[in-house]
Design a protein around this motif. Structure first.
Motif, PDB file in Angstrom:
ATOM      1  N   ASN A 427       0.823  -1.216   0.000  1.00 34.43           N
ATOM      2  CA  ASN A 427       0.000   0.000   0.000  1.00 34.43           C
ATOM      3  C   ASN A 427       0.850   1.256   0.000  1.00 34.43           C
ATOM      4  OD1 ASN A 427      -2.412  -1.371  -0.055  1.00 34.43           O
ATOM      5  ND2 ASN A 427      -2.679  -1.388   2.155  1.00 34.43           N
ATOM      6  N   ILE A 428       1.968   1.229   0.741  1.00 34.21           N
ATOM      7  CA  ILE A 428       2.847   2.402   0.764  1.00 34.21           C
ATOM      8  C   ILE A 428       3.371   2.694  -0.636  1.00 34.21           C
ATOM      9  CG2 ILE A 428       5.109   3.205   1.520  1.00 34.21           C
ATOM     10  CD1 ILE A 428       3.006   3.557   3.627  1.00 34.21           C
ATOM     11  N   ILE A 429       3.831   1.670  -1.329  1.00 28.74           N
ATOM     12  CA  ILE A 429       4.355   1.862  -2.687  1.00 28.74           C
ATOM     13  C   ILE A 429       3.243   2.299  -3.633  1.00 28.74           C
ATOM     14  CG2 ILE A 429       5.425   0.698  -4.645  1.00 28.74           C
ATOM     15  CD1 ILE A 429       7.320   1.296  -2.352  1.00 28.74           C
ATOM     16  N   THR A 430       2.066   1.696  -3.492  1.00 28.27           N
ATOM     17  CA  THR A 430       0.945   2.070  -4.360  1.00 28.27           C
ATOM     18  C   THR A 430       0.558   3.520  -4.157  1.00 28.27           C
ATOM     19  OG1 THR A 430       0.102  -0.198  -4.333  1.00 28.27           O
ATOM     20  CG2 THR A 430      -1.436   1.540  -4.959  1.00 28.27           C
ATOM     21  N   VAL A 431       0.483   3.940  -2.884  1.00 27.53           N
ATOM     22  CA  VAL A 431       0.144   5.340  -2.589  1.00 27.53           C
ATOM     23  C   VAL A 431       1.190   6.277  -3.173  1.00 27.53           C
ATOM     24  CG1 VAL A 431      -0.070   7.033  -0.723  1.00 27.53           C
ATOM     25  CG2 VAL A 431      -1.237   4.828  -0.549  1.00 27.53           C
ATOM     26  N   LYS A 432       2.457   5.901  -3.060  1.00 29.20           N
ATOM     27  CA  LYS A 432       3.533   6.751  -3.611  1.00 29.20           C
ATOM     28  C   LYS A 432       3.404   6.889  -5.130  1.00 29.20           C
ATOM     29  CE  LYS A 432       7.567   8.893  -3.596  1.00 29.20           C
ATOM     30  NZ  LYS A 432       7.778   9.054  -5.034  1.00 29.20           N
ATOM     31  N   ARG A 433       3.118   5.777  -5.809  1.00 28.14           N
ATOM     32  CA  ARG A 433       2.992   5.827  -7.263  1.00 28.14           C
ATOM     33  C   ARG A 433       1.771   6.639  -7.682  1.00 28.14           C
ATOM     34  NH1 ARG A 433       4.425  -0.568  -8.482  1.00 28.14           N
ATOM     35  NH2 ARG A 433       6.691  -0.366  -8.256  1.00 28.14           N
ATOM     36  N   LEU A 434       0.671   6.463  -6.969  1.00 26.46           N
ATOM     37  CA  LEU A 434      -0.524   7.246  -7.282  1.00 26.46           C
ATOM     38  C   LEU A 434      -0.279   8.729  -7.032  1.00 26.46           C
ATOM     39  CD1 LEU A 434      -3.378   4.997  -5.798  1.00 26.46           C
ATOM     40  CD2 LEU A 434      -2.889   5.439  -8.210  1.00 26.46           C
ATOM     41  N   ASP A 436       2.583  10.333  -7.153  1.00 26.92           N
ATOM     42  CA  ASP A 436       3.433  10.871  -8.219  1.00 26.92           C
ATOM     43  C   ASP A 436       2.628  11.133  -9.485  1.00 26.92           C
ATOM     44  OD1 ASP A 436       5.588  10.696  -6.538  1.00 26.92           O
ATOM     45  OD2 ASP A 436       6.342   8.800  -7.363  1.00 26.92           O
ATOM     46  N   THR A 437       1.717  10.217  -9.806  1.00 25.62           N
ATOM     47  CA  THR A 437       0.871  10.400 -10.987  1.00 25.62           C
ATOM     48  C   THR A 437      -0.040  11.605 -10.831  1.00 25.62           C
ATOM     49  OG1 THR A 437       0.898   8.010 -11.393  1.00 25.62           O
ATOM     50  CG2 THR A 437      -0.839   9.289 -12.461  1.00 25.62           C
ATOM     51  N   GLN A 438      -0.612  11.759  -9.634  1.00 24.89           N
ATOM     52  CA  GLN A 438      -1.529  12.877  -9.385  1.00 24.89           C
ATOM     53  C   GLN A 438      -0.792  14.218  -9.401  1.00 24.89           C
ATOM     54  OE1 GLN A 438      -3.232  11.686  -5.670  1.00 24.89           O
ATOM     55  NE2 GLN A 438      -4.551  10.124  -6.595  1.00 24.89           N
ATOM     56  N   ILE A 439       0.398  14.239  -8.830  1.00 27.59           N
ATOM     57  CA  ILE A 439       1.172  15.480  -8.830  1.00 27.59           C
ATOM     58  C   ILE A 439       1.580  15.860 -10.248  1.00 27.59           C
ATOM     59  CG2 ILE A 439       3.338  16.526  -8.065  1.00 27.59           C
ATOM     60  CD1 ILE A 439       3.109  14.764  -5.539  1.00 27.59           C
TER      61      ILE A 439
END
Length: 580
Positions: A427-434, A436-439
């Protein structure tokens, strides 16, 4: 004609009309999901076939758990019957499974070691509590979330379970008692090999060979586990006649006695933790099997109802001294292939096993442990995710590390730690990737010399006239808490402006963390004497900003629905400030 009826919160659609009469009970409450007598022949044959497959597995799981062979049969009977009657996957067959048995073995060993007298009753109380938690998961409608565990976590976990089963059965395969845990099994293996019982090893290897190499045509008539069980037992009775072989021993006949739950205040925390582990594992195990059943039958199960049914089955199993269970993939597949489609098949499977317990228990007393070990080693081999392991070298490094981490924790630490650590990291990695995409999707527009496709002609014209004094901050898509800090940092990189416009016209939702980041942006801009405008908020976004009292920081003239009107208002206000 049934569109107005709602069952468990779901509308009864036209495709359900085939079973409508049987599915609707008192006051529209669905009593048995998918019940129908239109497939009675297929259900009877499917249920009996599943029972034949379940018999040797239930005995093996019961022995492996340390509770006894009869506990495996009781678990198959009660979980199988009540999960079929109250579950949400009509063609599913439930009973003790490899993962559930591994957890139950640990629970039983733990509480018996603490208190040899009341330990067994406490262990079955944990089974009852686990069933209650499962039913609660269903009533809280958590079914759709349970199967969201990332694939590498499931793969590592299931492969770890498979290895645990294999390691624990190496002792019985070599003619020795099963050790208490994985570490003990590994440490004892050299001594087991040195003191191998050749008769036990022969029977175990013969069982394994039967399971692997039995001709498919014959296996469709008689399931390979049953063939292995019969051949191994007859061989031990009439050819080997080795008194050193350990066998199941006496199996009680008749109905089991009721065992009321017992609680220990000093061990209550450990009991709750173990019950939650059983509930979570049983839920994942069952719902994954439900997906297999859906794929084969081209139907859709009810996840929440399935959890309720599994919970009821496990509570009843615990009350009568049975192993906890879950949806069993092998038995479900066999049932469907043999023609089973409705809960009748699962019920027939349970009742057939009950008939065996009532009258044929003594026939199983001479089954050698080595034969059951061979059957369980095959189960462990099948549980290992070979399909993913073969492609592990092609997966991204993080996926490989995550899978191997969960695998290692499952085998050498404990199942709870493995799952929690795996889900947390994933979940931590998924949140980080999401994030980055959102930013990256956020557009910061202020350059008056560029034409922006996002803007219409008038909006581009206003920006050119503003000559960089207006900064348009355009969010694109949902913005989660992971991106909150990033959107502030991105704004701080563009400081040369006198007015800030926050454009939410393409934002379907935000969370509270994002709302608080928006507040920081507004407060910092106002502190720097910059006008702030908010535009395009839908009901969801507006409600979050309002509840967090963020919109009250802005005057009404700074809240707009359209981007063009906000740009013109900002430009007009800046001109007035300059003129004043």
């Amino acid at each position: 004609m049934f569109d107005h009826v709602r069952i468990y919160g779901e509308p009864l659609r036209c495709v359900d009309c085939l079973f409508a009469r049987q599915r609707i009970g008192v006051f529209g409450v669905q009593l048995i999901s998918g019940f129908s007598t239109s497939n009675i022949r297929g259900d009877l044959y499917g249920g009996l076939t599943a029972a034949v497959v379940a018999l040797p597995l239930a005995l093996a799981f019961g022995v492996s758990s340390g509770v006894g062979a009869i506990a495996g049969l009781y678990g198959a009977i009660f979980v199988g019957l009540f999960a079929a009657l109250f579950g949400g996957t009509p063609s599913q067959v439930s009973g003790p499974t490899g993962p559930m048995t591994v957890v139950m073995a640990a629970v039983f060993t733990q509480f018996v070691a603490i208190d040899p007298n009341s330990g067994p009753i406490l262990a079955f109380t944990v089974v009852i509590m686990g069933g209650a938690f499962q039913a609660l998961f269903g009533l809280l409608r958590l079914g759709k979330y349970i199967t969201l565990v990332p694939f590498p976590v499931i793969s590592g976990f299931m492969s770890g379970i498979g290895v645990i089963i294999i390691l624990l059965q190496l002792g019985p395969l070599l003619g020795h008692a099963a050790p208490g845990g994985v570490i003990d099994a590994v440490e004892a293996l050299p001594a087991f090999i040195e003191q191998t019982n050749l008769s036990a090893l022969l029977l175990g290897l013969l069982s394994l060979a039967t399971l692997f190499f039995l001709p498919r045509r014959l296996a469709t008539l008689i399931p390979s586990p049953l063939v292995a069980l019969i051949i191994g037992t007859l061989l031990s009775l009439f050819l080997l006649r080795d008194d050193s072989l350990t066998v199941i021993g006496e199996i009680p006949t008749g109905l089991p006695s009721l065992q009321w739950p017992t609680f220990n205040a000093d061990l209550f925390q450990e009991m709750v933790q173990a019950a939650l582990m059983l509930a979570a594992l049983g839920s994942v195990d069952s719902l994954l099997t439900s997906l297999v059943a859906d794929n084969m039958t081209k139907t859709h199960h009810n996840s929440d109802r399935e959890l309720v049914g599994q919970g009821i089955g496990n509570m009843v199993a615990g009350l009568f001294g049975g192993l906890p269970g879950a949806g069993a993939t092998m038995r479900t597949v066999v049932n469907i292939r043999a023609g089973g489609k409705t809960p009748i098949s699962g019920s027939v499977h349970a009742l057939a096993l009950l008939a065996i317990v009532l009258g044929a228990g003594p026939l199983a007393e001479n089954i050698p442990h080595a034969v059951l070990a061979g059957i369980l080693i095959k189960v462990g081999i099948d549980i290992i995710d070979w399909k993913f392991l073969q492609r592990l070298h092609r997966a991204p490094m993080f996926v490989v590390v995550l899978m191997l981490l969960v695998f290692g924790l499952t085998v050498f630490v404990d199942l709870v730690t493995a799952v929690l650590a795996g889900v947390f990291l994933a979940n931590i990695i998924t949140v980080k990737r999401l994030a980055d995409t959102q930013i990256a999707a956020v557009q910061v527009i202020s350059d008056a010399d560029d034409e922006h496709d996002l803007l219409n002609a008038r909006e581009n014209e206003v920006l050119r006239q503003a000559a960089g004094r207006i900064l348009l901050y355009h969010f694109n898509g949902p913005v989660s808490y992971g991106a909150a800090k990033g959107i502030i940092q991105k704004l701080q990189q563009a400081q040369k402006h006198d007015a800030l416009i926050l454009d939410f016209s393409r934002v379907p939702m935000i969370d509270v963390s994002t709302a608080m980041a928006i507040e920081d942006m507004i407060v910092d801009s106002q502190a720097a004497c910059r006008e702030v405008y908010v535009i395009g908020t839908n009901d969801v976004v507006h409600n979050v900003l309002s509840r967090m009292q963020i919109l009250r920081l802005l005057p009404e003239r700074c809240l707009h629905e359209q981007r063009e009107s906000a740009l013109e208002a900002a430009y007009s206000h800046l001109d007035k400030v300059i003129a004043g």
